[in-house]
Design an enzyme around this catalytic site. Structure first.
Site, PDB file in Angstrom:
ATOM      1  N   GLY A  16      -4.990   0.665  -0.088  1.00 38.02           N
ATOM      2  CA  GLY A  16      -5.361   1.836  -0.869  1.00 38.02           C
ATOM      3  C   GLY A  16      -4.143   2.605  -1.331  1.00 38.02           C
ATOM      4  N   GLY A  18      -4.489   5.661  -3.538  1.00 39.64           N
ATOM      5  CA  GLY A  18      -4.970   6.817  -4.282  1.00 39.64           C
ATOM      6  C   GLY A  18      -4.102   8.029  -3.982  1.00 39.64           C
ATOM      7  CE  LYS A 209     -13.201  15.281   8.536  1.00 41.78           C
ATOM      8  NZ  LYS A 209     -12.896  16.372   7.589  1.00 41.78           N
TER       9      LYS A 209
END
Length: 456
Positions: A16, A18, A209
């Site tokens: 990734g 981004g 989370k």
């Protein structure tokens, strides 16, 4: 884990590129000398896997590949860093990397909350490391203190604000008086909310989370499915104003607690996410905008507060690089990081058995005997009333057979969630009750809630 030649570089594959991945590439380049000194060996980026390589002209052509599966098992890769997100194909890629003996650094809270145990078992089997500080609260050092610094203590509660998008929205509603829709539009315009904000505003991000926090704090495997989850879509401007009138504010909280089991014979874990009123005097009440803050309570250490930027490219990349340095050091010295600790295996308490206080807003007919009927329903379901306020001018005033409407606000003492749910169901069946407008939990988080001791 393979033997390493002295001075050999730590070779990193990145999945990734981004916002976060781009920051990681930048930091690996800009801080190369410092990272090498901290790790004890050069840190070398040997590959970046992206879906569309032609979209990344800023990266050297020799580094970029669309073959993520091939990259994570290459012989010249020591650490796989993952900042793609989602469950698949990332789950398969990381499992393949771990099985091949590659250590993994990930920021993927959704995957960890769903399949963290599978990843941990794969890491144990191959002797690789699994680090994930960036998965919760961005740059805030929170998971490593739970997993390492406080491992000699008995943690009793972890609670706080772990989603910046919802905190920005609720803060905006409180400061401007705006409704939820307008505040969400502002958050989207400023880049705090995604085009599809569901994961944030429906509480799923915070629930993932919470599962990670509870697992670390209580040495028990807790998944996202174990976490009771409610979002903020139903929080109204009237709720915000009601909280302010009681010297409180509304925050989306993630709360993980060590609590008595249902029979009281042992300990259990409670993990839950929902919007709640907290006293304005509590430090969490002043956490505004997109910031995160988490309180950790332990028997010996007492109460600790962790505060800072919980999201964004640079803060998240900072946490990833911290993990990368830790794993790199382990590779250099031939050591291993902390393993998964699940020895306690505590049961997860169902939400119905969790006791909290409640703020219940009702629209009722303005006639004699209504308050007594409402109070009777609370009593019949063993929910004790702490305070009542009455406000005139209900929105249906003058309708329904000529009877005006008023608003009743009832604040309760602590009661099980199941008892409150039964109470609300019974109230909605009373002829005199036009509607239950809102039900909000009230959390004191260890501080005084005397501000709620109001009378009608």
């Amino acid at each position: 884990m393979t033997d390493r030649a002295q001075g050999a570089p730590i070779r990193v594959a990145l999945l990734g590129c981004g916002t976060v991945g781009g920051e990681i590439v930048r930091l690996l380049t800009d801080q190369a000398d410092d990272l090498a000194a901290r790790v004890g060996a050069p840190v070398e980026l040997v590959g970046v896997a992206v879906r569309r390589p032609h979209k990344h002209p800023e990266l050297p052509a020799g580094l970029v590949t669309a073959d993520a599966a091939g990259l994570v098992t290459r012989d010249d890769v020591d650490i796989v860093v993952e900042v793609v997100g989602g469950i698949e194909p990332v789950r398969t890629l990381l499992l393949e990397a771990l099985k091949a003996g590659k250590s993994v650094v990930t920021a993927n809270k959704a995957l960890l909350a769903e399949d963290g145990a599978v990843l941990a078992e794969a890491a144990d089997a191959s002797g690789a490391d699994l680090y994930y500080e960036a998965a919760v609260a961005g740059a805030i050092p929170l998971l490593r203190p739970l997993r390492e610094s406080l491992v000699g203590d008995r943690i009793t509660r972890v609670a706080g604000i772990v989603n910046g998008t919802t905190n920005f929205i609720l803060s905006s509603m409180a400061s401007s008086g705006a409704g939820y829709t307008d505040a969400l539009e502002e958050a989207t315009r400023l880049g705090y909310a995604e085009a599809d904000p569901s994961a944030d505003v429906d509480g799923y991000d915070a629930a993932s989370k919470a599962a990670i926090l509870a697992s670390l704090a209580f040495h028990t495997r807790v998944t996202a499915a174990d976490v009771h989850c409610e979002g903020i879509r139903t929080v109204s401007a009237a709720d915000i104003a009601a909280a302010a009138s009681l010297d409180c504010t509304i925050k989306l909280l993630a709360i993980c607690e060590r609590v008595p089991s249902e029979d009281g014979a042992a300990d259990a874990v409670s993990a839950r996410v929902y919007p709640a009123m907290i006293p304005s005097a509590h430090p969490l009440a002043s956490v505004d905008g997109a910031f995160n803050a988490v309180f950790v309570e332990a028997e010996a250490a007492g109460q600790l507060m962790f505060y800072g930027q919980g999201a964004g490219g640079a803060p998240t990349a900072s946490a990833v690089l911290g993990d990368l340095v830790a794993v790199g050091r382990n590779l250099v010295v031939g050591g291993r990081g902390p393993r998964e600790s699940t020895y306690a295996s505590l049961p997860v308490l169902p939400m119905g058995a969790v006791s909290t206080r409640y703020h219940v807003s009702l629209e009722v007919a303005d006639r004699a005997g209504v308050l007594a009927a409402v109070a009777r329903e609370f009593a019949q379901h063993d929910v004790s009333i702490a305070a009542v306020r009455q406000y005139g001018g209900g929105r249906n005033g003058g309708s329904a057979g000529g009877s005006a409407a008023v608003r009743l606000v009832v604040v309760t003492h602590a009661a099980p969630d199941s008892a409150l749910a039964s109470t609300v169901e019974a109230l909605e069946g009373l002829d005199a009750v036009r509607g239950v407008e809102s039900v909000l939990r009230v959390e004191d988080l260890g501080r005084s809630v005397s501000a709620l001791g109001v009378t009608g």
